[in-house]
Scaffold this motif. Structure first.
Motif, PDB file in Angstrom:
ATOM      1  N   SER A   1       6.278   1.466  -8.207  1.00 19.39           N
ATOM      2  CA  SER A   1       6.091   1.720  -6.782  1.00 19.39           C
ATOM      3  C   SER A   1       6.262   3.186  -6.438  1.00 19.39           C
ATOM      4  CB  SER A   1       7.082   0.899  -5.958  1.00 19.39           C
ATOM      5  OG  SER A   1       8.406   1.302  -6.237  1.00 19.39           O
ATOM      6  N   THR A   2       6.992   3.902  -7.230  1.00 17.72           N
ATOM      7  CA  THR A   2       7.197   5.316  -6.911  1.00 17.72           C
ATOM      8  C   THR A   2       6.733   6.217  -8.045  1.00 17.72           C
ATOM      9  OG1 THR A   2       9.465   5.209  -7.742  1.00 17.72           O
ATOM     10  CG2 THR A   2       9.146   4.902  -5.371  1.00 17.72           C
ATOM     11  N   LEU A   3       5.918   5.661  -8.932  1.00 17.68           N
ATOM     12  CA  LEU A   3       5.384   6.478 -10.008  1.00 17.68           C
ATOM     13  C   LEU A   3       4.617   7.629  -9.398  1.00 17.68           C
ATOM     14  CD1 LEU A   3       5.231   6.391 -13.095  1.00 17.68           C
ATOM     15  CD2 LEU A   3       2.992   5.333 -12.847  1.00 17.68           C
TER      16      LEU A   3
ATOM     17  N   ASN B   1      -6.026   2.158  -3.835  1.00 18.89           N
ATOM     18  CA  ASN B   1      -4.606   1.814  -3.778  1.00 18.89           C
ATOM     19  C   ASN B   1      -3.699   2.888  -4.387  1.00 18.89           C
ATOM     20  OD1 ASN B   1      -2.501   0.108  -3.020  1.00 18.89           O
ATOM     21  ND2 ASN B   1      -2.376  -0.780  -5.065  1.00 18.89           N
ATOM     22  N   PRO B   2      -3.909   4.124  -4.006  1.00 20.63           N
ATOM     23  CA  PRO B   2      -3.030   5.169  -4.559  1.00 20.63           C
ATOM     24  C   PRO B   2      -1.655   5.133  -3.898  1.00 20.63           C
ATOM     25  CG  PRO B   2      -4.449   6.116  -2.898  1.00 20.63           C
ATOM     26  CD  PRO B   2      -4.856   4.665  -3.033  1.00 20.63           C
TER      27      PRO B   2
ATOM     28  N   PHE C   1       7.893  11.387   3.115  1.00 23.10           N
ATOM     29  CA  PHE C   1       7.480   9.994   3.177  1.00 23.10           C
ATOM     30  C   PHE C   1       6.653   9.656   1.936  1.00 23.10           C
ATOM     31  CE2 PHE C   1       8.586   9.359   7.575  1.00 23.10           C
ATOM     32  CZ  PHE C   1       8.380  10.593   8.175  1.00 23.10           C
ATOM     33  N   TYR C   2       6.680   8.379   1.570  1.00 26.69           N
ATOM     34  CA  TYR C   2       5.730   7.912   0.590  1.00 26.69           C
ATOM     35  C   TYR C   2       5.273   6.515   0.977  1.00 26.69           C
ATOM     36  CZ  TYR C   2       9.435   5.240  -1.846  1.00 26.69           C
ATOM     37  OH  TYR C   2      10.448   4.377  -2.170  1.00 26.69           O
ATOM     38  N   SER C   3       4.109   6.152   0.443  1.00 30.62           N
ATOM     39  CA  SER C   3       3.501   4.873   0.807  1.00 30.62           C
ATOM     40  C   SER C   3       2.859   4.253  -0.426  1.00 30.62           C
ATOM     41  CB  SER C   3       2.454   5.085   1.902  1.00 30.62           C
ATOM     42  OG  SER C   3       1.718   3.897   2.109  1.00 30.62           O
ATOM     43  N   VAL C   4       3.125   2.972  -0.627  1.00 25.45           N
ATOM     44  CA  VAL C   4       2.533   2.269  -1.772  1.00 25.45           C
ATOM     45  C   VAL C   4       1.398   1.353  -1.337  1.00 25.45           C
ATOM     46  CG1 VAL C   4       4.671   2.417  -3.088  1.00 25.45           C
ATOM     47  CG2 VAL C   4       4.227   0.403  -1.675  1.00 25.45           C
ATOM     48  N   GLY C   5       1.129   1.282  -0.026  1.00 31.34           N
ATOM     49  CA  GLY C   5       0.039   0.446   0.451  1.00 31.34           C
ATOM     50  C   GLY C   5      -0.153   0.598   1.951  1.00 31.34           C
ATOM     51  N   ILE C   6      -1.215  -0.002   2.439  1.00 33.74           N
ATOM     52  CA  ILE C   6      -1.517   0.077   3.870  1.00 33.74           C
ATOM     53  C   ILE C   6      -0.333  -0.430   4.682  1.00 33.74           C
ATOM     54  CG2 ILE C   6      -3.009  -0.784   5.717  1.00 33.74           C
ATOM     55  CD1 ILE C   6      -5.255  -0.949   3.673  1.00 33.74           C
TER      56      ILE C   6
ATOM     57  N   GLN D   1      -5.363   3.137   6.657  1.00 32.98           N
ATOM     58  CA  GLN D   1      -6.345   2.705   5.664  1.00 32.98           C
ATOM     59  C   GLN D   1      -5.828   3.023   4.274  1.00 32.98           C
ATOM     60  OE1 GLN D   1     -10.440   3.928   6.521  1.00 32.98           O
ATOM     61  NE2 GLN D   1      -9.840   4.442   8.620  1.00 32.98           N
ATOM     62  N   ASP D   2      -6.447   2.414   3.290  1.00 30.92           N
ATOM     63  CA  ASP D   2      -5.942   2.533   1.923  1.00 30.92           C
ATOM     64  C   ASP D   2      -5.812   3.974   1.452  1.00 30.92           C
ATOM     65  OD1 ASP D   2      -7.242   2.064  -1.354  1.00 30.92           O
ATOM     66  OD2 ASP D   2      -5.192   1.652  -0.699  1.00 30.92           O
TER      67      ASP D   2
END
Lengths: 118, 116
Positions: free
Chosen positions: A101-103, B30-31, B48-53, B70-71
């Motif tokens: 998830s944080t790669l 899906n980055p 911040f970080y995001s793993v999905g919408i 958006q993705d």
């Protein structure tokens, strides 16, 4: 916790001198990646090198070389025969490798400002 | 090939005004997306970080917020800017699970924000 320390805030050298930028890191992960980035005055981050924790071979690329020593948790960067164009801020960074998830999440050092005088 | 676009390149905003910085990634799905800030003194700090919408994680409490409508779109916002929000903002992306890129993050060109 992950931490990257670049103890040298600023370094000044005269052209053609060799210079080494120090980087010391802390992590509890057994698998991780180390990076060096260059930030010229324009601001963008330029990728220089990536090293994974299982590969302690030193690497040379032209005037650049990297010394990775796991025993001392160091990943030092040497520029041989420095040039004025090498003047920039250089960042060392660490990335976890086992957490999908944080790669890619990077822990940066504070950077070292290198000034090469003609 | 993958590319990342970040705009604007420079921005001067008065204190108390809103902010919206946009970042888009092309060529990948899906980055993981990231906003970093570099304040005076050079250190790069993850904001911040995001793993999905719609999934946003904040690293530090602050006057800013992020959204991922958006993705491949990541937006950094503020309702009212503070002087301390000045800095250089960098957007980045990485592949969530990767064998090829080995945890590398790819950075945009950055936005230099000056709050006056």
């Amino acid at each position: 916790a992950q931490k990257v320390t670049q103890a040298q805030t600023e370094i000044s050298v005269v052209e053609k001198e060799d210079v080494t930028l120090d980087c010391v890191y802390e992590t509890r992960d057994t698998t991780y990646y180390l990076f060096w980035y260059k930030q010229p005055p324009s601001g963008e981050l330029v990728f220089l090198i990536r090293r994974n924790s299982f590969d302690e071979q030193n690497e040379i690329s032209g005037r650049y070389s990297w010394n990775f020593q796991k025993s001392t948790s160091s990943f030092n960067f040497t520029i041989t025969a420095s040039q004025v164009v090498d003047s920039a801020v250089y960042f060392c960074a660490l990335s976890e490798a086992n957490r999908g998830s944080t790669l890619g999440r990077l822990y940066f050092g504070r950077g070292t400002q290198l000034t090469v005088w003609p | 090939s993958q590319t990342i676009h970040q705009w604007p390149a420079t921005l001067v905003q008065p204190v108390g005004s809103p902010l919206s910085l946009e970042c888009t990634v092309e060529g990948t799905s899906n980055p993981n997306l990231y906003w970093y800030r570099q304040a005076a003194g050079r250190g790069l700090q993850l904001l911040f970080y995001s793993v999905g919408i719609g999934q946003i994680s904040s690293e530090v409490p602050q006057n800013l917020s992020a959204s991922r409508p958006q993705d491949r779109q990541f937006i950094l916002s503020s309702k009212k800017l503070l002087l301390s929000d000045s800095g250089f903002y960098l957007c980045a992306w990485s592949v969530p699970y990767d064998a090829k890129y080995k945890a590398e993050a790819f950075f945009g060109q950055g936005t230099r924000l000056t709050v006056v």
